[in-house]
Design a protein around this motif. Structure first.
Motif, PDB file in Angstrom:
ATOM      1  N   THR A 126       0.815  -1.214   0.000  1.00  0.00           N
ATOM      2  CA  THR A 126       0.000   0.000   0.000  1.00  0.00           C
ATOM      3  C   THR A 126       0.852   1.269   0.000  1.00  0.00           C
ATOM      4  O   THR A 126       0.373   2.342   0.330  1.00  0.00           O
TER       5      THR A 126
ATOM      6  N   LYS B 143      -6.599 -12.647  11.375  1.00  0.00           N
ATOM      7  CA  LYS B 143      -6.763 -13.355  10.104  1.00  0.00           C
ATOM      8  C   LYS B 143      -5.800 -12.679   9.146  1.00  0.00           C
ATOM      9  O   LYS B 143      -6.179 -11.747   8.445  1.00  0.00           O
ATOM     10  N   GLY B 144      -4.557 -13.134   9.168  1.00  0.00           N
ATOM     11  CA  GLY B 144      -3.544 -12.473   8.359  1.00  0.00           C
ATOM     12  C   GLY B 144      -3.305 -11.085   8.901  1.00  0.00           C
ATOM     13  O   GLY B 144      -2.877 -10.930  10.041  1.00  0.00           O
ATOM     14  N   VAL B 145      -3.610 -10.078   8.120  1.00  0.00           N
ATOM     15  CA  VAL B 145      -3.444  -8.712   8.598  1.00  0.00           C
ATOM     16  C   VAL B 145      -4.769  -8.092   8.997  1.00  0.00           C
ATOM     17  O   VAL B 145      -4.836  -6.910   9.309  1.00  0.00           O
ATOM     18  N   ASP B 146      -5.847  -8.896   8.982  1.00  0.00           N
ATOM     19  CA  ASP B 146      -7.154  -8.369   9.375  1.00  0.00           C
ATOM     20  C   ASP B 146      -7.530  -8.897  10.743  1.00  0.00           C
ATOM     21  O   ASP B 146      -7.047  -9.931  11.190  1.00  0.00           O
TER      22      ASP B 146
ATOM     23  N   GLY C  70     -13.157  -1.755   4.825  1.00  0.00           N
ATOM     24  CA  GLY C  70     -12.452  -3.023   4.974  1.00  0.00           C
ATOM     25  C   GLY C  70     -12.327  -3.799   3.668  1.00  0.00           C
ATOM     26  O   GLY C  70     -11.618  -4.800   3.602  1.00  0.00           O
ATOM     27  N   GLN C  71     -13.003  -3.335   2.634  1.00  0.00           N
ATOM     28  CA  GLN C  71     -12.944  -4.024   1.338  1.00  0.00           C
ATOM     29  C   GLN C  71     -11.904  -3.441   0.398  1.00  0.00           C
ATOM     30  O   GLN C  71     -11.776  -3.861  -0.750  1.00  0.00           O
ATOM     31  N   VAL C  72     -11.186  -2.448   0.882  1.00  0.00           N
ATOM     32  CA  VAL C  72     -10.085  -1.858   0.105  1.00  0.00           C
ATOM     33  C   VAL C  72      -8.823  -2.041   0.923  1.00  0.00           C
ATOM     34  O   VAL C  72      -8.799  -1.718   2.117  1.00  0.00           O
ATOM     35  N   THR C  73      -7.790  -2.570   0.306  1.00  0.00           N
ATOM     36  CA  THR C  73      -6.554  -2.768   1.067  1.00  0.00           C
ATOM     37  C   THR C  73      -5.936  -1.424   1.420  1.00  0.00           C
ATOM     38  O   THR C  73      -6.016  -0.468   0.644  1.00  0.00           O
TER      39      THR C  73
ATOM     40  N   GLY D 246     -19.033  -0.011  -7.025  1.00  0.00           N
ATOM     41  CA  GLY D 246     -17.976  -1.026  -6.947  1.00  0.00           C
ATOM     42  C   GLY D 246     -16.812  -0.565  -6.088  1.00  0.00           C
ATOM     43  O   GLY D 246     -16.698   0.614  -5.767  1.00  0.00           O
ATOM     44  N   ILE D 247     -15.899  -1.499  -5.746  1.00  0.00           N
ATOM     45  CA  ILE D 247     -14.819  -1.077  -4.848  1.00  0.00           C
ATOM     46  C   ILE D 247     -13.730  -0.301  -5.577  1.00  0.00           C
ATOM     47  O   ILE D 247     -12.988   0.441  -4.952  1.00  0.00           O
ATOM     48  N   GLY D 248     -13.630  -0.454  -6.891  1.00  0.00           N
ATOM     49  CA  GLY D 248     -12.666   0.359  -7.626  1.00  0.00           C
ATOM     50  C   GLY D 248     -13.043   1.830  -7.551  1.00  0.00           C
ATOM     51  O   GLY D 248     -12.210   2.690  -7.235  1.00  0.00           O
ATOM     52  N   SER D 249     -14.287   2.115  -7.837  1.00  0.00           N
ATOM     53  CA  SER D 249     -14.771   3.501  -7.794  1.00  0.00           C
ATOM     54  C   SER D 249     -14.790   4.035  -6.364  1.00  0.00           C
ATOM     55  O   SER D 249     -14.485   5.205  -6.116  1.00  0.00           O
TER      56      SER D 249
ATOM     57  N   ARG E 132     -12.788   3.188  -3.979  1.00  0.00           N
ATOM     58  CA  ARG E 132     -11.389   3.477  -3.639  1.00  0.00           C
ATOM     59  C   ARG E 132     -10.947   4.824  -4.222  1.00  0.00           C
ATOM     60  O   ARG E 132     -10.326   5.644  -3.534  1.00  0.00           O
TER      61      ARG E 132
END
Lengths: 256, 256, 256
Positions: free
Chosen positions: C20, C130-133, C182-185, C228-231, C233
């Protein structure tokens, strides 16, 4: 988001390149998985133990990353975790070709996904690459790929204008996608993350390979009406994040 | 996409920083080139041999990257390949300033592109930087840049409110762009990728420097009506991917 | 853009992960700061000396980065510079947990920002990750966090559905944001960059922690209508870049 993935939120451990690492993380999240990247040799084994699937991508290797990838792959094999190889740049340099040989000798991959040049290199055939992209006019005998999958017990995905998936028994051709996917870096890498997320959620390895490849192709089609590549790229993430079970009807029937 | 670049699809080998590496890859693709990133010392020379142009960017150096960049630059010189330097952060730390000196001594660059602080540092003048950005009020005597270009046979690009390009004989001022380009990380790095793509496609070094710099400025203007920096950034990739020969009329006449 | 930040344009030195790193740079710019990333051991101390605030993020550590982060943190302490810790993945692996202990022993942080699992790990409590979450259902006794802040003289931010900020004396709950963050890194990493930018501009450490956390939550709400998560973000960067003093009215009154 797809229900089965959403419910499990599988942890996908990536050992990947620095160019598209962010895209791989976001694409994993878009599908409903949980990405983690950990490459320190002191934590690779432990993180593989926590993961539901492991992605090994050779886009930007260096001595430490090569060690970490070998360790991660062998650990995944030992623990029975799915592990997918994206052999980026196989055939481009002697180092990459040699490293692929070592990976193939020491690790059995659940799925290997590459373009025609990369897969040819893994098959020991002379390949023509253009850096990390397939050279124009590269051709590949798909039956030799099928035989290789059968012999090594690995699912092989060859991406291209028509994608090809084989587990050595079944074969699947996917006529989905758009040429524009080649105009955004990392769409191949992201496809591997999608396949890994399906694998990590418990889908069978052939189904996971087909679904992951299909999802990226379909996302390309959905985003295809956005004019520039910046907007198109954003649209890929939008499309995957909005996918539902119903988005993949044909493939599900075919794969299950 | 520009015809000449589109037809050749030049391979642009980057040895660059981890902050904007993805942007550089996507910007190269947007213009019609093919990016590759390879920094393992065991493959640097071979990849330079395959490349049409090489980009060396010092944004996030470390001991291995410094070795790889020196090796890549010297190999490019030996093979007669175009090589461009983006001296990110020159003057900010002793390490960077010293490394720039070493780069300048051991490598002849086809094009060097930097902001006023960075170019001053390369000229051996005391410079004021703010990390990797130019300090406010920094001034630079352009005739000393012109003389340096003439003496070292390198094209120099100084980016700023008005960009300046010199090959020691010709000079070009570009009054294009927008202040907002400074609000997105990596627009300078991406400019170097654009210049490298023009170089790799066979444009002359002065023309390539002017065209690449112009393309980023023009993209900034085109995207300038998008309000936030996220959308503006997406717009930069859109704009470059939609450029045509006709987008660069004045510059073409000027440069050819 | 916020006036006080805009006027100073504080230099924020990041020692952060490769996933990131671009997002952290762009988010720092969006708020009006100036990001720099420098991790070569030969320049870390000098760059900390130039910086207005330092961010240490353990997302993708390796032996060199761990050394660089320890050096940067100790140098910041010695020079009296604000330094913020984002303990990504604390508790996920033995290496990360051990490294956190070392960081906590050798460095006093101005602000520490993590999710419930990460902060529990720092407090020496058994945590589920859970990993990094953060693992689902993870719970954390906020009074133990408050006591820890008081005892160690560090501001602690616990991110979650309701964010919690304490300096050991004051406490602040922030009911802002959206699950979609939480859905965007990297939204957590970017929050640390925002806090650092407020710190670097001269805001008090408690205020900076509250403002930075609030800014990311508010950006999530503002971008929340993009499907959507792209937009979504892209919208986060848009929203932060368009924030003004008036965007943070309650918090300012509360914090000052």
């Amino acid at each position: 988001m797809l229900r089965r993935i959403h419910d499990k939120k599988p942890l996908i451990h990536h050992l990947t390149n620095t160019v598209t690492i962010n895209d791989c993380a976001n694409m994993t999240l878009a599908l409903g998985g949980s990405p983690v990247m950990a490459e320190d040799l002191l934590e690779v084994e432990e993180m593989v133990g926590l993961a539901d699937a492991v992605v090994i991508n050779t886009g930007t290797i260096n001595p430490d990353m090569r060690k970490a990838q070998l360790l991660a792959g062998k650990t995944a094999n030992r623990l029975g975790k799915p592990v997918i190889l994206d052999p980026v740049g196989a055939g481009a340099t002697t180092l990459r070709t040699d490293f692929m040989k070592q990976l193939m000798e020491e690790i059995t991959f659940t799925v290997i996904k590459g373009n025609a040049s990369e897969i040819k290199t893994l098959l020991g055939q002379a390949a023509r690459t253009k850096g990390v992209d397939v050279a124009e006019g590269e051709s590949l005998d798909l039956q030799s790929v099928h035989a290789f999958a059968s012999q090594t017990k690995q699912v092989i995905v060859v991406t291209g204008p028509v994608d090809f998936v084989t587990d050595g028994v079944r074969q699947h051709h996917l006529d989905v996608g758009t040429k524009r996917l080649g105009q955004v870096t990392g769409t191949g890498c992201m496809t591997a993350s999608l396949i890994a997320t399906f694998l990590g959620a418990g889908y069978g390895r052939f189904d996971a390979a087909v679904f992951g490849t299909y999802a990226m192709g379909k996302a390309g089609e959905t985003a295809g009406n956005r004019p520039g590549i910046g907007s198109f790229r954003t649209g890929l993430f939008d499309a995957v994040s909005l996918m539902t079970e119903e988005s993949l009807p044909e493939v599900q029937m075919n794969g299950q």
